[in-house]
Design an enzyme around this catalytic site. Structure first.
Site, PDB file in Angstrom:
ATOM      1  N   ASP A  12     -26.934  -1.267  57.887  1.00 15.81           N
ATOM      2  CA  ASP A  12     -25.584  -0.999  57.401  1.00 15.81           C
ATOM      3  C   ASP A  12     -25.092  -2.286  56.752  1.00 15.81           C
ATOM      4  OD1 ASP A  12     -22.913  -0.532  56.985  1.00 15.81           O
ATOM      5  OD2 ASP A  12     -22.369  -0.396  59.116  1.00 15.81           O
ATOM      6  N   LYS A  75     -19.283  -6.920  48.737  1.00 12.54           N
ATOM      7  CA  LYS A  75     -19.709  -5.521  48.563  1.00 12.54           C
ATOM      8  C   LYS A  75     -18.798  -4.794  47.572  1.00 12.54           C
ATOM      9  CE  LYS A  75     -20.501  -1.315  51.300  1.00 12.54           C
ATOM     10  NZ  LYS A  75     -20.697  -0.811  52.666  1.00 12.54           N
ATOM     11  N   GLU A 152     -23.290   6.484  53.747  1.00  6.71           N
ATOM     12  CA  GLU A 152     -22.810   6.111  55.085  1.00  6.71           C
ATOM     13  C   GLU A 152     -22.373   7.318  55.920  1.00  6.71           C
ATOM     14  OE1 GLU A 152     -20.012   3.007  54.142  1.00  6.71           O
ATOM     15  OE2 GLU A 152     -21.626   1.701  53.466  1.00  6.71           O
ATOM     16  N   ASP A 193     -14.105   7.574  57.248  1.00  9.74           N
ATOM     17  CA  ASP A 193     -14.712   6.247  57.401  1.00  9.74           C
ATOM     18  C   ASP A 193     -13.789   5.186  56.816  1.00  9.74           C
ATOM     19  OD1 ASP A 193     -16.154   3.927  57.225  1.00  9.74           O
ATOM     20  OD2 ASP A 193     -17.916   4.817  56.303  1.00  9.74           O
TER      21      ASP A 193
END
Ligand code: AMP
Length: 590
Positions: A12, A75, A152, A193
């Site tokens: 992850d 990211k 994800e 999420d």
């Protein structure tokens, strides 16, 4: 799949934290960093003492005191043609991510005592092609062969054991996903999420053992860090924030660090205190959970749109969702949980630790890639997170207009997939076609992301309207193959797209500026007409593929009437478009 037999790990690569795990003997095992922690902050810094680069916790400490020597949140920049600086050196987001991945690999190798060269790496479902490709490149730069780039939320659903063939209850770190997840044959789930820097909503369906992503939406610049920042601003409410940022960066860094602790405390207790540093008067700022929730209400409000968009692309209402899964450390905030309950009318499932759930699922997916006997029953598919298509011309009211987007693979199509669309040539004797390939949801290509062009040349001379077919083949790693062929001609024109995204420059920038100028100087520019078109355009992006053509007709009809002097027609088409938008989009919140 590669013939290399080294173990496949699940990674992850989070905005604020990373984790790496491995499925071994029916258990998911997390690898720890040299400090013994399973979560490694996604920060890289230059350590002046050791005169070397450091990663993780040590780098995060440097970030707090000397931000100019550290890089974080890279990211968010993946897939963009940009650099971040550490000291006087510049790095691309891909290089920084590769650095993180290399550190994670070292953690796995230390534990496994063998070379680790294969991985499954996760990305937000909302990532576009360029961002996925950048992530894959980062892993390859770190020496991995990437077996799968996994969404994800898909990883999370696997970790929650939603497929019922769950090895998810067993983790070496003591997490447990057992018991609460349903194992019925047909269920609809929503994965909510909220990580450190990204927000994703994903609607999934479990049907006869198949786990399918039905709809995704999100915001790539909303996450737990924004809640920390809101708390910092709340604590410094009476002061000049910009001046502090300019003149007392060390003090501000300390406030941020303390705000992070206060934020986490408020997830467990109704009140906490934030001690301002000496340079800011050493004041104690009391913060109640209510005050924190008031200060962050606008952040939660920004979550409504993606929830709504994900449901709409799945063709569902909040009531249709059977279970809600929480992912990402920031979903520990009671305000966020209450928001979820309020919107969907049900409490989220209790599951694995939201910080680790994605790596956990990635590790199980890795075992699946490795054909591990314990996970063979599970079949995972995914969906295209954006529509993929080509530029076409259209005839509207007798005139030919360029620049329209014709999707071939629609957003949320289950992948891997291969789809063909047939188009016609425009001119008699046409010898060449520049097939421009785009990704996005806008009706006009100029508002989408251009992936590139397939140049079709030396065509035999034929009459206008001759058929040529375009095949799009899209795989689970986000690699798109485009094939074009003219009917009756053997030659196939083929191109693979997976290039990195770029920021607007040169001609593209000038075109974009022209477009904006054009909008401003719109001769038909009555605000309500413009608003109607904007609304229709936004709705078009959210609609399922089957409903788009009907809206297309109404928009085209209204747009073509705008050029005329027939105001009655303009007005009636405006009304018709608005009515259709009400019908398709609904006036209410859902
Ligand atoms: P992730 O990238 O999924 O690990 O999410 C990290 C984010 O979750 C960061 O913004 C953290 O501040 C936040 N977070 C972690 N634990 C908590 C907690 N107990 N309460 C509030 N936020 C948290």
């Amino acid at each position: 799949m590669s013939t290399d037999r080294s173990p496949i790990v699940g990674i992850d690569l989070g905005t604020t934290y990373c984790a790496i795990a491995h499925y071994d003997g029916g258990k998911v095992r997390f690898f720890t960093n040299p400090l013994g922690q399973e979560l490694t902050p996604s920060v890289i810094a230059w350590d002046r003492r050791s005169q070397g680069m450091v990663v993780g916790r040590q780098a995060r400490d440097i970030l707090a005191t000397r931000p100019e020597d550290a890089a974080a949140l890279f990211k968010r920049e993946m897939g963009r043609d940009t650099t971040l600086t550490i000291g006087d050196r510049s790095f691309t987001p891909v290089e920084l991510s590769a650095w993180m991945l290399d550190a994670l690999r070292a953690d796995a190798e230390r534990a496994l005592k063998c070379a680790v060269t294969r991985c499954v790496v996760t990305v937000p479902a909302y990532f576009n092609e360029a961002q996925r490709f950048a992530t894959k490149r980062a892993a390859e730069t770190a020496g991995f062969t990437v077996e799968r780039v996994l969404n994800e939320p898909t990883a999370a659903a696997i970790a929650y054991g939603l497929h019922g063939a769950a090895p998810a209850g067993d983790t070496a770190s003591g997490d447990t996903a057992s018991g609460t997840a349903p194992t019925d044959d047909e269920k609809r789930f929503l994965v909510f999420d909220l990580g450190g820097g990204t927000f994703d909503v994903c609607v999934m369906e479990l049907f006869e053992g198949m786990l399918e992503v039905r709809g995704v939406a999100g915001e790539s610049r909303l996450g737990g860090e924004d809640f920390t920042e809101a708390l910092v601003k709340f604590a410094l409410e009476d002061r000049d924030f910009d001046q502090i940022a300019r003149e007392q960066p060390d003090d501000l860094a300390l406030v941020r660090k303390r705000a992070e602790v206060v934020k986490r405390t408020l997830s467990r207790w109704p009140r906490a205190e934030l001690l301002l540093p000496e340079g800011l008067g050493s004041d104690v700022v009391p913060v109640s959970r209510e005050a924190f929730e008031r200060a962050t209400a606008s952040l939660r409000e920004r979550m409504v749109g993606p929830c709504r968009a994900a449901l709409r692309s799945a063709g569902l209402k909040p009531d249709d969702i059977d279970e809600i899964l929480l992912v990402g450390g920031a979903t520990r905030m009671p305000g966020v949980r209450a928001f979820v309950q309020d919107v969907f009318g049900k409490a989220p499932l209790e599951g694995p630790d939201p910080d680790r759930v994605v790596a956990h699922g990635a590790a199980i997916q890795a075992a699946l890639c490795d054909d591990d006997a314990g996970v063979r029953d599970l079949v995972v598919t995914d969906v295209a997170s954006h529509s993929l298509g080509v530029e076409v011309t259209r005839e509207i009211a007798g005139k030919r207009h360029v620049g329209f987007f014709s999707p071939i693979i629609h957003r949320n199509t289950v992948i891997p997939t291969s789809k063909v669309e047939v188009y016609q040539t425009v001119h008699d004797g046409q010898r060449a076609i520049d097939l421009e390939v785009y990704e996005g949801e806008a009706r006009r290509v100029q508002d989408n992301h251009r992936l590139g062009v397939v140049e079709i040349t030396d065509l035999p001379r034929r009459a206008a309207g001759s058929d040529f077919s375009v095949r799009f083949t899209y795989d689970l790693n986000g690699i798109l193959e485009v094939e074009a062929r003219l009917s009756g001609v053997d030659r196939v024109f083929r191109q693979i797209f997976h290039r990195e995204g770029k920021i607007l420059q040169g001609d593209e920038l000038i075109r974009a500026q022209d477009r904006i100028r054009g909008l401003k100087a719109d001769p038909k520019g009555r605000p309500r007409y413009r608003d109607a078109l904007t609304r229709a355009d936004l709705l078009w992006r959210e609609l399922p593929a089957a409903q788009r053509p009907i809206l297309d007709l109404a928009i085209d009809a209204f747009e073509s009437s705008l050029g005329d002097s027939d105001t009655a027609q303009m007005e009636s088409r405006y009304e018709a478009l608005n009515q259709l938008c009400d019908q398709l989009g609904g006036k209410d919140r859902w």
